[in-house]
Design an enzyme around this catalytic site. Structure first.
Site, PDB file in Angstrom:
ATOM      1  N   THR A 145      14.682  11.282  29.951  1.00  0.00           N
ATOM      2  CA  THR A 145      15.718  11.377  30.985  1.00  0.00           C
ATOM      3  C   THR A 145      16.556  12.638  30.807  1.00  0.00           C
ATOM      4  O   THR A 145      16.789  13.084  29.673  1.00  0.00           O
ATOM      5  CB  THR A 145      16.640  10.137  30.948  1.00  0.00           C
ATOM      6  N   SER A 187      24.801   6.185  26.675  1.00  0.00           N
ATOM      7  CA  SER A 187      24.613   4.735  26.641  1.00  0.00           C
ATOM      8  C   SER A 187      23.547   4.449  25.592  1.00  0.00           C
ATOM      9  O   SER A 187      22.854   5.367  25.119  1.00  0.00           O
ATOM     10  CB  SER A 187      24.121   4.213  28.000  1.00  0.00           C
ATOM     11  N   TYR A 189      20.785   2.973  26.141  1.00  0.00           N
ATOM     12  CA  TYR A 189      19.506   3.381  26.764  1.00  0.00           C
ATOM     13  C   TYR A 189      19.244   4.868  26.522  1.00  0.00           C
ATOM     14  O   TYR A 189      18.164   5.259  26.078  1.00  0.00           O
ATOM     15  CB  TYR A 189      19.541   3.072  28.268  1.00  0.00           C
ATOM     16  N   HIS A 190      20.249   5.711  26.807  1.00  0.00           N
ATOM     17  CA  HIS A 190      20.051   7.155  26.603  1.00  0.00           C
ATOM     18  C   HIS A 190      19.844   7.480  25.126  1.00  0.00           C
ATOM     19  O   HIS A 190      19.096   8.397  24.776  1.00  0.00           O
ATOM     20  CB  HIS A 190      21.251   7.931  27.167  1.00  0.00           C
ATOM     21  N   LYS A 193      16.249   7.268  24.241  1.00  0.00           N
ATOM     22  CA  LYS A 193      15.463   8.429  24.687  1.00  0.00           C
ATOM     23  C   LYS A 193      15.697   9.624  23.761  1.00  0.00           C
ATOM     24  O   LYS A 193      14.822  10.460  23.575  1.00  0.00           O
ATOM     25  CB  LYS A 193      15.833   8.794  26.128  1.00  0.00           C
TER      26      LYS A 193
HETATM   27  N1  LIG Z   1      14.012   5.085  37.667  1.00  0.00           N
HETATM   28  C1  LIG Z   1      14.665   6.191  37.357  1.00  0.00           C
HETATM   29  O1  LIG Z   1      15.545   6.668  38.096  1.00  0.00           O
HETATM   30  C2  LIG Z   1      14.325   6.923  36.077  1.00  0.00           C
HETATM   31  C3  LIG Z   1      14.995   8.134  35.821  1.00  0.00           C
HETATM   32  C4  LIG Z   1      14.708   8.825  34.636  1.00  0.00           C
HETATM   33  C5  LIG Z   1      13.763   8.321  33.753  1.00  0.00           C
HETATM   34  N2  LIG Z   1      13.131   7.160  34.026  1.00  0.00           N
HETATM   35  C6  LIG Z   1      12.162   6.648  33.023  1.00  0.00           C
HETATM   36  O2  LIG Z   1      10.931   6.309  33.623  1.00  0.00           O
HETATM   37  C7  LIG Z   1      10.392   5.150  32.986  1.00  0.00           C
HETATM   38  C8  LIG Z   1      10.041   4.130  34.052  1.00  0.00           C
HETATM   39  O3  LIG Z   1      11.224   3.790  34.775  1.00  0.00           O
HETATM   40  P1  LIG Z   1      11.150   2.751  35.971  1.00  0.00           P
HETATM   41  O4  LIG Z   1      12.287   3.039  36.857  1.00  0.00           O
HETATM   42  O5  LIG Z   1       9.782   2.711  36.506  1.00  0.00           O
HETATM   43  O6  LIG Z   1      11.476   1.405  35.179  1.00  0.00           O
HETATM   44  P2  LIG Z   1      10.920  -0.073  35.444  1.00  0.00           P
HETATM   45  O7  LIG Z   1      11.791  -0.987  34.650  1.00  0.00           O
HETATM   46  O8  LIG Z   1      10.774  -0.332  36.897  1.00  0.00           O
HETATM   47  O9  LIG Z   1       9.471  -0.017  34.804  1.00  0.00           O
HETATM   48  C9  LIG Z   1       9.233  -0.093  33.420  1.00  0.00           C
HETATM   49  C10 LIG Z   1       7.964  -0.928  33.239  1.00  0.00           C
HETATM   50  O10 LIG Z   1       7.666  -0.993  31.825  1.00  0.00           O
HETATM   51  C11 LIG Z   1       7.359  -2.336  31.497  1.00  0.00           C
HETATM   52  N3  LIG Z   1       7.703  -2.510  30.078  1.00  0.00           N
HETATM   53  C12 LIG Z   1       8.934  -2.428  29.495  1.00  0.00           C
HETATM   54  N4  LIG Z   1       8.824  -2.661  28.170  1.00  0.00           N
HETATM   55  C13 LIG Z   1       7.510  -2.876  27.920  1.00  0.00           C
HETATM   56  C14 LIG Z   1       6.764  -3.183  26.734  1.00  0.00           C
HETATM   57  N5  LIG Z   1       7.357  -3.344  25.549  1.00  0.00           N
HETATM   58  N6  LIG Z   1       5.422  -3.333  26.832  1.00  0.00           N
HETATM   59  C15 LIG Z   1       4.790  -3.191  28.041  1.00  0.00           C
HETATM   60  N7  LIG Z   1       5.443  -2.929  29.186  1.00  0.00           N
HETATM   61  C16 LIG Z   1       6.797  -2.773  29.121  1.00  0.00           C
HETATM   62  C17 LIG Z   1       8.181  -3.193  32.446  1.00  0.00           C
HETATM   63  O11 LIG Z   1       7.636  -4.480  32.630  1.00  0.00           O
HETATM   64  C18 LIG Z   1       8.127  -2.362  33.732  1.00  0.00           C
HETATM   65  O12 LIG Z   1       7.029  -2.720  34.547  1.00  0.00           O
HETATM   66  C19 LIG Z   1      11.436   4.649  31.995  1.00  0.00           C
HETATM   67  O13 LIG Z   1      11.073   4.957  30.683  1.00  0.00           O
HETATM   68  C20 LIG Z   1      12.686   5.362  32.407  1.00  0.00           C
HETATM   69  O14 LIG Z   1      13.496   5.615  31.307  1.00  0.00           O
HETATM   70  C21 LIG Z   1      13.378   6.455  35.174  1.00  0.00           C
END
Ligand SMILES: NC(=O)c1ccc[n+]([C@@H]2O[C@H](COP(=O)([O-])OP(=O)(O)OC[C@H]3O[C@@H](n4cnc5c(N)ncnc54)[C@H](O)[C@@H]3O)[C@@H](O)[C@H]2O)c1
Length: 414
Positions: A145, A187, A189-190, A193
């Site tokens: 992120t 946070s 979460y951050h 990362k």
């Molecule tokens: N959505 C955003 O705006 C955004 C922005 C920056 C970075 N990201 C990064 O992109 C990635 C995906 O984000 P997203 O919005 O799709 O999130 P999301 O929560 O919709 O998807 C994450 C997926 O990972 C699965 N998951 C979580 N832990 C797991 C584990 N231990 N084993 C197997 N599966 C697991 C969940 O079931 C889910 O389907 C994240 O790592 C997030 O940090 C997202």
């Protein structure tokens, strides 16, 4: 290429899996479906009605003729199953989305903090150890992120992951070296990362793993050409106070006649990217795995624009007539900041950014209006407070992800 998408049932992972499949890659999704169980915990599901994994896979096969693999597996808890899977498949690339990704959720209670660190750091470490053990040639593409850089105003464009610092040696002569840009996580979460970054640097240097870390901005939008091909392929859309990202939350608020809830002054500037650019950036990253330097993690900033939150609210308000209301900011963050960042590498690989326009915003509001009857208004306010004293007693209960997963994946599972 053979590509494994960890977290491929989620908001970014699902459209990425379809985009890669549409571009001729052989894709296997790995997911433990915990995000669907967190919906149950929070009592706030996706605005859009998402199909079961089995229905999704069948629909994609029907419309594209391409099979998708699906394995239900917890990347953090099932190290041995993950290692066996990687040894069997030996993918060319693994895209790693499988982490708990909501900053407010990570700050809800001591239990949520512990879950976020345990899940995210262990998932990333398991992937690295497993790759080093059984498939060291695989290219790992991780979603990080922009938030790891922190939100201090700095008088420079944020570089892509690294900073060259100069310092005097013992004789006072100037020396310079490249370091990872100092993190300033806002946070838990951050923080995970930021910890991921050190794990990547270590395994790239020690085991020669090939790693790309994408520092992504806040994603907005919902559908891609592939997820729009059949109602069963629709992507998830989070609008609630924990998982709803700022612009998507404003769009839902506008669609249901709720005032746009701006946290604090709205002077926070953040990085953004449309979901269609997200999936394209990941394709570009996957397909350029042969361009990595030995022993050095490639860090690319995956953003297309920066916006001030109050400007976004103004844009949505003038396009839709929605009112704007300022609410207390639950986060511990600066009221105002400036932000500019480089994204030369993805542009150099061919990214053609989709910029925010009123038409695109209105299309999203239209989608939100179609599903407005699914919105739980009480789920919209962000009530995860960064400061312990403001937290409600109810928020200190343990997150329970132990409920059985959607049990109907067998049809598409392998
Ligand atoms: N959505 C955003 O705006 C955004 C922005 C920056 C970075 N990201 C990064 O992109 C990635 C995906 O984000 P997203 O919005 O799709 O999130 P999301 O929560 O919709 O998807 C994450 C997926 O990972 C699965 N998951 C979580 N832990 C797991 C584990 N231990 N084993 C197997 N599966 C697991 C969940 O079931 C889910 O389907 C994240 O790592 C997030 O940090 C997202």
């Amino acid at each position: 290429m053979r590509v494994m998408v960890l977290g491929g049932d989620g908001f970014c992972g699902w459209p990425t899996a379809l985009h890669l499949s549409a571009h001729g890659h052989d894709v296997t999704i790995v997911d433990n479906l915990v995000r669907r169980r967190i919906d149950d915990e929070l009592g706030a599901g996706s605005l859009t009605p998402i199909a079961t994994p089995a229905e999704r896979l069948a629909a994609w096969h029907e419309v594209s003729g391409n099979p998708l693999g699906f394995v239900e597996l917890d990347v953090a808890a099932d190290y041995h199953a993950l290692t066996e899977l990687l040894a069997d498949e030996r993918p060319d690339a693994v895209v790693h989305f499988a982490e708990q990704r909501a900053a407010p959720y990570s700050m809800k209670s001591p239990a949520h903090k512990r879950y976020t660190v345990d899940n995210n750091v262990t998932a990333t470490h398991n992937v690295l150890v497993a790759l080093a053990a059984v498939s060291p040639g695989t290219h790992l593409v991780h979603l990080g992120t922009m938030g790891v850089y922190g939100y201090e105003s700095v008088p420079a464009d944020l570089p892509e992951g690294y900073l060259t610092v100069t310092y005097p040696d013992r004789e006072g002569r100037p020396r310079s070296r490249e370091i990872l840009y100092p993190t300033r996580p806002g946070s838990v979460y951050h923080l995970t990362k930021s910890l991921d970054q050190l794990l990547f640097a270590f395994y790239a240097r020690n085991d020669g793993l090939h790693v790309t870390d994408l520092h992504q901005g806040i994603v907005w939008g919902t559908q891609t050409p592939q997820t729009g091909r059949d109602p069963r392929l629709i992507n998830r859309f989070d609008y609630d106070g924990d998982f709803g990202t700022v612009l998507n939350r404003f769009l839902v608020e506008a669609a249901i006649g709720h005032p746009l809830t701006v946290h604090g002054t709205g002077g926070q500037t953040r990085a953004f990217i449309n979901i269609n650019d997200t999936v394209e950036c990941i394709r570009l990253a996957v397909e350029s795995g042969d361009r990595l330097d030995d022993g050095r993690v490639r860090v690319m900033n995956q953003l297309t624009q920066t916006h001030r939150v109050s400007d976004l609210a103004g844009l949505v308000s003038s396009a839709t007539g929605a009112a704007i209301v300022r609410v207390a900011n639950p986060r511990d963050e600066a009221d105002e900041n400036a932000l500019a960042a480089r994204n030369d590498q993805l542009l150099g690989l061919g990214l053609d950014p989709i910029l925010l326009t009123e038409d695109l915003l209105l299309a999203e509001v239209g989608l939100a209006r179609r599903y407005a009857d699914r919105v739980r208004r009480s789920a919209i306010p962000a009530v995860s407070y960064w400061n312990d004293s403001r937290r409600t007693a109810a928020a200190t209960t343990e997150p329970d992800h132990s409920a059985p997963a959607a049990s109907d994946i067998a049809g598409g599972a392998r």
